[in-house]
Write a protein that holds these residues in place. Structure first.
Motif, PDB file in Angstrom:
ATOM      1  N   VAL A  54       0.832  -1.198   0.000  1.00  0.00           N
ATOM      2  CA  VAL A  54       0.000   0.000   0.000  1.00  0.00           C
ATOM      3  C   VAL A  54       0.878   1.263   0.000  1.00  0.00           C
ATOM      4  CG1 VAL A  54      -1.672   1.337   1.339  1.00  0.00           C
ATOM      5  CG2 VAL A  54      -1.893  -1.143   1.174  1.00  0.00           C
ATOM      6  N   HIS A  55       0.507   2.254  -0.834  1.00  0.00           N
ATOM      7  CA  HIS A  55       1.240   3.524  -0.901  1.00  0.00           C
ATOM      8  C   HIS A  55       0.692   4.499   0.121  1.00  0.00           C
ATOM      9  CE1 HIS A  55       2.660   2.952  -5.310  1.00  0.00           C
ATOM     10  NE2 HIS A  55       2.727   1.831  -4.598  1.00  0.00           N
ATOM     11  N   SER A  56       1.611   5.266   0.741  1.00  0.00           N
ATOM     12  CA  SER A  56       1.117   6.315   1.621  1.00  0.00           C
ATOM     13  C   SER A  56       2.105   7.487   1.616  1.00  0.00           C
ATOM     14  CB  SER A  56       0.961   5.771   3.039  1.00  0.00           C
ATOM     15  OG  SER A  56       2.215   5.294   3.486  1.00  0.00           O
ATOM     16  N   PHE A  57       1.620   8.631   2.062  1.00  0.00           N
ATOM     17  CA  PHE A  57       2.466   9.830   2.121  1.00  0.00           C
ATOM     18  C   PHE A  57       3.401   9.763   3.331  1.00  0.00           C
ATOM     19  CE2 PHE A  57       3.307  14.030   3.862  1.00  0.00           C
ATOM     20  CZ  PHE A  57       3.835  14.678   2.759  1.00  0.00           C
ATOM     21  N   THR A  58       4.686  10.200   3.126  1.00  0.00           N
ATOM     22  CA  THR A  58       5.603  10.208   4.259  1.00  0.00           C
ATOM     23  C   THR A  58       6.662  11.281   4.087  1.00  0.00           C
ATOM     24  OG1 THR A  58       7.230   8.951   5.495  1.00  0.00           O
ATOM     25  CG2 THR A  58       7.061   8.454   3.170  1.00  0.00           C
ATOM     26  N   LEU A  59       7.169  11.786   5.186  1.00  0.00           N
ATOM     27  CA  LEU A  59       8.289  12.739   5.152  1.00  0.00           C
ATOM     28  C   LEU A  59       9.593  12.032   5.496  1.00  0.00           C
ATOM     29  CD1 LEU A  59       6.737  15.904   6.869  1.00  0.00           C
ATOM     30  CD2 LEU A  59       7.351  15.634   4.461  1.00  0.00           C
ATOM     31  N   GLN A  60       9.487  10.726   5.743  1.00  0.00           N
ATOM     32  CA  GLN A  60      10.635   9.979   6.237  1.00  0.00           C
ATOM     33  C   GLN A  60      11.825   9.989   5.261  1.00  0.00           C
ATOM     34  OE1 GLN A  60      10.697   8.848   9.398  1.00  0.00           O
ATOM     35  NE2 GLN A  60      12.868   8.594   8.938  1.00  0.00           N
ATOM     36  N   ASN A  61      11.538   9.749   3.958  1.00  0.00           N
ATOM     37  CA  ASN A  61      12.629   9.708   2.969  1.00  0.00           C
ATOM     38  C   ASN A  61      13.393  11.024   2.960  1.00  0.00           C
ATOM     39  OD1 ASN A  61      11.672   7.183   2.056  1.00  0.00           O
ATOM     40  ND2 ASN A  61      10.126   8.262   0.827  1.00  0.00           N
ATOM     41  N   TRP A  62      12.596  12.047   2.953  1.00  0.00           N
ATOM     42  CA  TRP A  62      13.202  13.370   2.843  1.00  0.00           C
ATOM     43  C   TRP A  62      14.042  13.666   4.088  1.00  0.00           C
ATOM     44  CZ3 TRP A  62      11.608  18.729   4.280  1.00  0.00           C
ATOM     45  CH2 TRP A  62      12.373  19.667   3.573  1.00  0.00           C
ATOM     46  N   SER A  63      13.488  13.284   5.213  1.00  0.00           N
ATOM     47  CA  SER A  63      14.216  13.470   6.463  1.00  0.00           C
ATOM     48  C   SER A  63      15.509  12.648   6.449  1.00  0.00           C
ATOM     49  CB  SER A  63      13.305  13.055   7.618  1.00  0.00           C
ATOM     50  OG  SER A  63      14.051  12.929   8.796  1.00  0.00           O
ATOM     51  N   ASP A  64      15.420  11.402   5.989  1.00  0.00           N
ATOM     52  CA  ASP A  64      16.621  10.557   5.887  1.00  0.00           C
ATOM     53  C   ASP A  64      17.673  11.190   4.984  1.00  0.00           C
ATOM     54  OD1 ASP A  64      15.495   8.743   7.511  1.00  0.00           O
ATOM     55  OD2 ASP A  64      14.975   7.286   5.941  1.00  0.00           O
ATOM     56  N   SER A  65      17.199  11.781   3.878  1.00  0.00           N
ATOM     57  CA  SER A  65      18.128  12.330   2.894  1.00  0.00           C
ATOM     58  C   SER A  65      18.917  13.504   3.459  1.00  0.00           C
ATOM     59  CB  SER A  65      17.369  12.761   1.642  1.00  0.00           C
ATOM     60  OG  SER A  65      16.742  14.021   1.859  1.00  0.00           O
ATOM     61  N   LEU A  66      18.465  14.023   4.594  1.00  0.00           N
ATOM     62  CA  LEU A  66      19.170  15.164   5.191  1.00  0.00           C
ATOM     63  C   LEU A  66      19.811  14.789   6.533  1.00  0.00           C
ATOM     64  CD1 LEU A  66      16.606  17.982   4.327  1.00  0.00           C
ATOM     65  CD2 LEU A  66      18.867  17.634   3.321  1.00  0.00           C
ATOM     66  N   HIS A  67      20.039  13.501   6.732  1.00  0.00           N
ATOM     67  CA  HIS A  67      20.669  13.063   7.970  1.00  0.00           C
ATOM     68  C   HIS A  67      21.796  12.083   7.693  1.00  0.00           C
ATOM     69  CE1 HIS A  67      17.037  14.677   9.985  1.00  0.00           C
ATOM     70  NE2 HIS A  67      17.915  14.905  10.962  1.00  0.00           N
ATOM     71  N   GLY A  68      22.685  11.972   8.665  1.00  0.00           N
ATOM     72  CA  GLY A  68      23.729  10.954   8.641  1.00  0.00           C
ATOM     73  C   GLY A  68      24.608  11.008   7.406  1.00  0.00           C
ATOM     74  N   ALA A  69      24.808   9.839   6.804  1.00  0.00           N
ATOM     75  CA  ALA A  69      25.708   9.720   5.651  1.00  0.00           C
ATOM     76  C   ALA A  69      25.218  10.570   4.485  1.00  0.00           C
ATOM     77  CB  ALA A  69      25.809   8.272   5.220  1.00  0.00           C
ATOM     78  N   TYR A  70      23.892  10.717   4.381  1.00  0.00           N
ATOM     79  CA  TYR A  70      23.361  11.487   3.254  1.00  0.00           C
ATOM     80  C   TYR A  70      23.578  12.977   3.440  1.00  0.00           C
ATOM     81  CZ  TYR A  70      21.402   7.046   1.973  1.00  0.00           C
ATOM     82  OH  TYR A  70      21.282   5.738   1.622  1.00  0.00           O
ATOM     83  N   LEU A  71      23.492  13.418   4.669  1.00  0.00           N
ATOM     84  CA  LEU A  71      23.795  14.828   4.932  1.00  0.00           C
ATOM     85  C   LEU A  71      25.260  15.096   4.614  1.00  0.00           C
ATOM     86  CD1 LEU A  71      22.923  17.593   5.970  1.00  0.00           C
ATOM     87  CD2 LEU A  71      23.638  16.877   8.260  1.00  0.00           C
ATOM     88  N   LYS A  72      26.121  14.165   5.042  1.00  0.00           N
ATOM     89  CA  LYS A  72      27.556  14.288   4.762  1.00  0.00           C
ATOM     90  C   LYS A  72      27.784  14.336   3.249  1.00  0.00           C
ATOM     91  CE  LYS A  72      31.795  14.533   5.792  1.00  0.00           C
ATOM     92  NZ  LYS A  72      32.172  15.932   6.033  1.00  0.00           N
TER      93      LYS A  72
END
Ligand SMILES: Nc1ncnc2c1ncn2[C@@H]1O[C@H](COP(=O)(O)OP(=O)(O)OP(=O)(O)O)[C@@H](O)[C@H]1O
Ligand SMILES: [Mg+2]
Lengths: 299, 358
Positions: A54-72
């Protein structure tokens, strides 16, 4: 009667033709920019439940993309782009100026032709070339080793496969690119401006400060923005050089898309891509504005 | 009522070129060029393309160095003085305004370099723009102005520094005919008002003759003649000048004695140096000095009639193959239409003669 009809026809025809000319470009823009951007936007804020699908709306990906290794990774990318853009803007400007004031047509021709070639040289061949020269067993690496007894890696703390190394390789095509984009602006500087300024009492420095620099500034800034965007999104060369291991956004997107390790990774890739779009689009608009300035002045 | 002049008049400066030579490789752009320019005068340099007009001007401005000779401004040799110390106001052919500055800032540029305060600069730039008729355009940028307006700004900019000499290198050549005559008259008015010594380079003889106090005609890096327009026109010193300034007829003639020449069946007084009796010469006559009468016994036929307003210029062919030009009052053009047989003679005034070799 006839005249009236003609009057109506001509402008109508013109308008239709004008749109027709734009159509291919508009279609191109829609298919290769608008559509992907919309897809990225949707994908970035979507979650697929691994069990139910099932598809649903989330901010999680975006939040992940700006944290940890991705922020670096984002920081690395911006730093890489900024450093290479500024260095190649400065060096490219100096080189282009030297060419534009040179009286030797051969020299001019040589530099402009090789710039056109080098600016488009990248990816695997370029990476290979640098490995052959500066890699662990490269020609220059071993020469320095045998002549001075210095190791690039241990004594000079330089590794071709680090972010410094990638910066160096990027300069290889960004400097020629700067030469290409800034040369028309330099050629647009009219010799009469200098003569008029000197005639009115200006020294060489005053001429540069008050006349030439204001004319060139928008173009130099615009070109730097262009280099920044080019460097930020460059992928193939860095990928080939570091085997995809360097922590910069384009390589992280690649890993996320092609990895197939975890479900939902493509949504993370979309979030990473969205960050790039958010940086590049406003810069492109700025570039356009600066470019418009210059063309008015250099008409 | 005498209004206070908006802009201070400029002390006239004397300029002297003494045997000036400028060599570019194998080209002698100036070759023993000597010329005195009086304080406050407008001198036009006229000559065919490549004769060295621009070179003469650029030497004076300091953009270029003499190969030999002397260049004096108010009696002082300036050949060592750099461009930016010479205080010469130069107006270029075109496209010389600084594109990132408004008209006002362009005009104020020289004053800024001289350390004038912002308010001073704005005021004086405003005055100068008013002088050249551009008060309404002070905030415009060069790309927003027409060619004629740009040249006005360039003129104001050159005048703003109170130049010792105003230098203009074909400043009107990029403009269309109407703007050109208008601006030409205006440059002259302003020049007279300010009293600034001015050198005006042009290859348009009408421009030179109509504006200048004196016209220097140049040829191959040398000055052929420098005189008032009327003198140049009426008493050209060399055949080149006679040819170059205005239009000349060349009629075959023979010297009769020390002071007259025989032209056809007419005997006319000769002017200037006359060769020995019996020498075959070319007699020089302006189109307005040629008289034309319709006559069935005449030995010339009108070929072309060109209307110039008050006068009509006739081109005629004489039976001996000599072509002649004559200016006649346009109200006679009807009776002298192409195809008319005419009798041609010269006005009874002294004529210049040349031996064919000179
Ligand atoms: N910088 C230069 N280098 C080489 N030759 C030059 C240079 N400047 C002028 N010349 C030559 O000197 C001669 C005189 O040139 P100049 O520009 O003074 O002519 P001009 O009278 O102004 O001609 P025009 O009416 O075409 O502007 C020409 O033969 C020209 O080719
Ligand atoms: Mg010239």
């Amino acid at each position: 009667m006839t005249t009236t009809r003609r009057r109506w026809r001509i402008p109508g025809g013109r308008v239709r033709l004008g749109w027709l000319g734009l159509a291919p470009f508009a279609a191109y823009l829609a298919v290769f920019f608008v559509l992907p951007s919309v897809l990225v936007l949707f994908s970035a804020f979507r979650r697929v439940d691994p069990d139910t699908g099932v598809h649903s709306f989330t901010l999680q990906n975006w939040s992940d993309s700006l944290h940890g290794a991705y922020l670096k990774g984002l920081e690395n990318s911006i730093q890489l782009a900024a450093v290479t853009a500024v260095i190649s803007a400065v060096l490219g400007l100096v080189l282009a100026y030297a060419i534009s004031t040179s009286r030797r047509p051969f020299f001019k021709q040589l530099v402009s032709t090789s710039s056109a070639v080098l600016a488009n040289f990248g990816g695997l061949p370029l990476a290979f070339l640098f490995v052959a020269v500066l890699g662990s067993a490269g020609v220059l690496t071993s020469t320095v080793q045998s002549l001075f007894g210095l190791s690039l890696q241990d004594d000079l703390h330089f590794s071709l496969f680090s972010i410094r190394g990638v910066e160096l390789v990027y300069l290889y095509f960004l400097i020629p690119l700067m030469v290409l984009v800034i040369t028309p602006a330099l050629e647009g500087i009219r010799p009469q401006w200098r003569e008029a300024a000197e005639n009115l009492g200006a020294t060489g420095w005053q001429y540069w400060r008050w006349v030439a620099a204001p004319v060139l500034l928008p173009n130099v800034l615009g070109s730097t923005v262009l280099l920044f965007c080019g460097s930020l999104s460059a992928f193939a060369t860095a990928s080939a050089l570091t085997n995809g291991t360097l922590a910069i956004v384009p390589l992280q997107i690649d890993t996320a898309v092609s990895g197939n390790v975890l479900v939902g990774q493509e949504n993370l890739a979309a979030a990473l891509a969205l960050n790039m779009i958010v940086i590049v689009v406003p810069l492109t608009l700025i570039y356009q504005l600066l470019q418009k300035r210059t063309t008015t002045w250099l008409r | 009522m005498t209004a206070e002049p908006a802009v201070a008049t400029i002390e006239g400066t004397r300029v002297e070129y003494l045997d000036v030579t400028r060599v570019f490789g194998a080209t002698r752009a100036l070759d023993g060029f000597t010329l005195q320019i009086e304080p406050g005068e407008l001198l036009a340099l006229l000559g065919p393309s490549g004769c060295g007009k621009t070179t003469a001007l650029r030497l004076l401005a300091g953009f270029d160095q003499l190969s030999s000779g002397q260049l004096l401004i108010d009696g002082r040799d300036v050949s060592r003085q750099p461009v930016n110390k010479r205080d010469m106001g130069m107006v270029f052919q075109s496209y010389s305004l600084f594109p990132t500055m408004s008209a006002r800032d362009n005009v104020g540029f020289g004053l800024r370099l001289r350390g004038a305060s912002t308010s001073d600069r704005r005021r004086r730039a405003g005055e100068l723009l008013e002088l050249v008729g551009l008060s309404a355009h002070t905030e415009k940028y060069p790309h927003q102005m027409s060619g004629g307006q740009q040249q006005r700004v360039a003129l104001a900019r050159a005048l703003a520094i109170q130049p010792r000499v105003l230098l203009l290198d074909e400043p009107l050549s990029a403009l269309d005919a109407k703007v050109r005559t208008q601006l030409r008259d205006e440059i002259r008015r302003i020049q007279l008002e300010l009293g600034v010594t001015t050198v005006f380079v042009t290859h348009d003889q009408e421009e030179a003759l109509s504006m200048a106090d004196r016209v220097g005609v140049m040829r191959a890096g040398q000055l052929e003649q420098c005189d008032a327009p009327s003198v140049l026109y009426q008493r050209p010193a060399t055949p080149f000048v006679a040819e170059f300034v205005g239009t000349m007829n060349h009629l075959p003639g023979v010297v009769r004695d020390g002071s007259t020449v025989q032209v056809g069946d007419q005997s006319v007084p000769a002017d200037g140096q006359v060769p020995l009796s019996g020498t075959a010469v070319s007699v020089l006559a302006r189109p307005e000095a040629v008289l034309v009468e319709a006559s069935v016994e005449g030995d010339a036929v009108v070929q072309v009639a060109t209307f110039f307003g008050a006068v009509t210029r006739l081109r005629m062919l004489r039976s001996d193959g000599v072509e002649l030009l004559a200016d006649v009052s346009s109200h006679r053009a009807g009776e002298l239409a192409p195809g008319t047989r005419v009798a041609v003679s010269l006005v009874d005034r002294p004529v210049l003669v040349r031996t064919p070799s000179s």
